[in-house]
Structure formats: C-alpha cells, structure tokens
Design a protein around this motif. Structure first.
Motif, PDB file in Angstrom:
ATOM      1  N   VAL A 123      -6.717   4.619  -1.453  1.00  0.00           N
ATOM      2  CA  VAL A 123      -6.659   3.346  -2.171  1.00  0.00           C
ATOM      3  C   VAL A 123      -7.524   2.318  -1.439  1.00  0.00           C
ATOM      4  N   THR A 176       0.821  -1.209   0.000  1.00  0.00           N
ATOM      5  CA  THR A 176       0.000   0.000   0.000  1.00  0.00           C
ATOM      6  C   THR A 176       0.855   1.259   0.000  1.00  0.00           C
ATOM      7  N   THR A 191       4.385   5.822  -5.415  1.00  0.00           N
ATOM      8  CA  THR A 191       4.506   5.855  -6.873  1.00  0.00           C
ATOM      9  C   THR A 191       3.320   6.558  -7.542  1.00  0.00           C
ATOM     10  N   HIS A 192       2.304   6.905  -6.757  1.00  0.00           N
ATOM     11  CA  HIS A 192       1.138   7.631  -7.284  1.00  0.00           C
ATOM     12  C   HIS A 192       0.855   8.818  -6.343  1.00  0.00           C
ATOM     13  N   ILE A 204      -6.140  -1.342  -5.655  1.00  0.00           N
ATOM     14  CA  ILE A 204      -5.008  -2.269  -5.699  1.00  0.00           C
ATOM     15  C   ILE A 204      -5.595  -3.660  -5.888  1.00  0.00           C
ATOM     16  N   GLU A 258       3.955   1.561  -1.005  1.00  0.00           N
ATOM     17  CA  GLU A 258       4.644   1.652  -2.298  1.00  0.00           C
ATOM     18  C   GLU A 258       3.720   2.242  -3.358  1.00  0.00           C
ATOM     19  N   PHE A 259       2.449   1.861  -3.311  1.00  0.00           N
ATOM     20  CA  PHE A 259       1.490   2.410  -4.271  1.00  0.00           C
ATOM     21  C   PHE A 259       1.331   3.918  -4.071  1.00  0.00           C
ATOM     22  N   SER A 281      -7.624  -1.846  -1.445  1.00  0.00           N
ATOM     23  CA  SER A 281      -7.024  -3.086  -1.922  1.00  0.00           C
ATOM     24  C   SER A 281      -8.052  -4.208  -1.870  1.00  0.00           C
TER      25      SER A 281
END
Length: 237
Positions: free
Chosen positions: A113, A100, A106-107, A192, A102-103, A115
C-alpha cells in the motif's frame, strides 16, 4: 510484528522529529531498523541515544553505496510481517500505523500500500495538501514504468514481497519505483487516500518530486528497469 526501515545519511537536522513520530506508534515487539550510510554529522550520536533508551531501535552500518543499496540493506534486516519504509526527514501522522495495518487486515490479497502524503517545507508548513493529487498518482504497471509515481515515504508492504524485490538491481532509478512495480505486476497494490505522512522538502533531500533528468536519461532508466523487471518477473517465474 512490524518493521520500520530508515536509511540515514547526515540526517541530524530532522531525524529526531521523525523518530519521535514513529516510535509511539510501535508495539513492544515491533522494530525500527536504522541503516546508516556513513554519516559525518551528529546522526550516529542521535541514533545511539535512542537505541540506549529503546530496545526496539536496531542500528546497522549500511553498505556505503547510496540510498538504494542502503534501503535494500535495511529491508534485508527486517523481521516483521509488515514492512514500512520511512525517510529520515519526514514526520508520520499519529494514526499512520493503525490505519495502514487495518487496511492490510481488511484486504488480505493486497501486498503493498501507498498512503497519501502532505507536502511540506522545512518548517512543516503545507506546500501541497495531497501528494496524490499534485502528482496525479495512479496504480498500474505500465503507467508507472512510463512515469513513476510510487513513493517510498508512503509505502508499506507484506514481508512475503521481500523474496521478489530483493536483491534490488543496481540499474533501477530508485528503490521505491522497483518495489512498487513488482507489486503492481500482480495487481496486488493499493492506495490509501488519507495523508499519513508529512513529506518534507528541503535543499538536502536525496530525491526529487519532479525529476530534473533529461528525456534521454529518463529513457535509459525506463529501458534498464524494463529489462531487469522482465528478468525478475518472467525468467524467475
């Protein structure tokens, strides 16, 4: 720093398993906030034991006004840059926090988010391997007003979203629907696809996968949440 928010109520049966799945994923500066809504079973004793062993566990007496107000109160106490919601009876997969975060990194424009989840029974046997597929989960503001698919057990969001979601209006059907729609309005939510939570279904769940409410009741909910969304999004902008 991340904050994990759990709203508890008579959760003695599964709470330890959930806490044991979350705490190993947290760094030393992170926090696990537990707001209890007046449990009458051994929930408080379990929380007391974990708090004595781990300073990251922070306990609060909740407002005693139901699950929505209890989650709202827990979110209000959070100090982290990223806020995760957690149910008292689920189990997190070991890589949930890492994937989570990392997402999010990168965004950078994504605020929230959700998942995917594996739907399981009381013994963690798989009922459905993908909540997203089972419920045909899609993003979108209007789509989720008509038929909400946002689920708090898979939800995490940036702390800046707090100023827009809090306070949670009393008339909304569920806290996760409200939070998801606020983020969706600005197209700042994402999914995700990897299942990162074992979503346990049993006779004492506080929420339903498929609502049993009548069409009339669902229509009232949609009208109510549309009204408060209009006030929050447009009148306060």
């Amino acid at each position: 720093m991340i904050s994990v928010c759990i709203a508890t109520y008579n959760g003695e049966k599964y709470l330890e398993e959930q806490l044991d799945s979350i705490l190993p994923q947290l760094a030393s500066q992170d926090e696990l906030i537990i707001s209890d809504d007046g449990s009458k079973d051994a929930t408080l004793a379990i929380i007391k034991r974990y708090r004595a062993q781990d300073s990251r566990v922070k306990f609060f007496n909740g407002p005693g006004k139901g699950v929505i107000a209890n989650f709202e109160f827990a979110i209000n106490q959070s100090q982290g840059e990223f806020i995760f919601l957690a149910d008292q009876d689920d189990v997190w997969q070991p890589e949930k926090v890492q994937i989570t975060l990392e997402f999010f990194h990168t965004h950078p424009k994504i605020e929230l988010v959700i998942s995917d989840l594996v739907i399981v029974n009381e013994k963690l046997d798989v009922i459905e391997p993908s909540y997203f597929e089972y419920r045909n989960v899609k993003l979108g503001f209007l789509h989720n007003i008509v038929k909400n698919k946002y689920i708090g057990a898979g939800m995490a969001f940036r702390s800046e979203l707090k100023t827009r979601i809090l306070p949670i209006p009393a008339k909304v059907p569920m806290h996760d629907m409200w939070i998801g729609l606020i983020a969706a309005y600005g197209n700042k939510s994402a999914l995700i696809a990897q299942p990162l939570t074992l979503y346990r279904r049993h006779s004492d769940n506080a929420s339903e996968i498929n609502t049993k409410a009548s069409f009339y009741q669902q229509l009232k909910w949609r009208c109510a949440i549309s009204y408060v969304l209009f006030k929050r999004i447009f009148l306060n902008s």
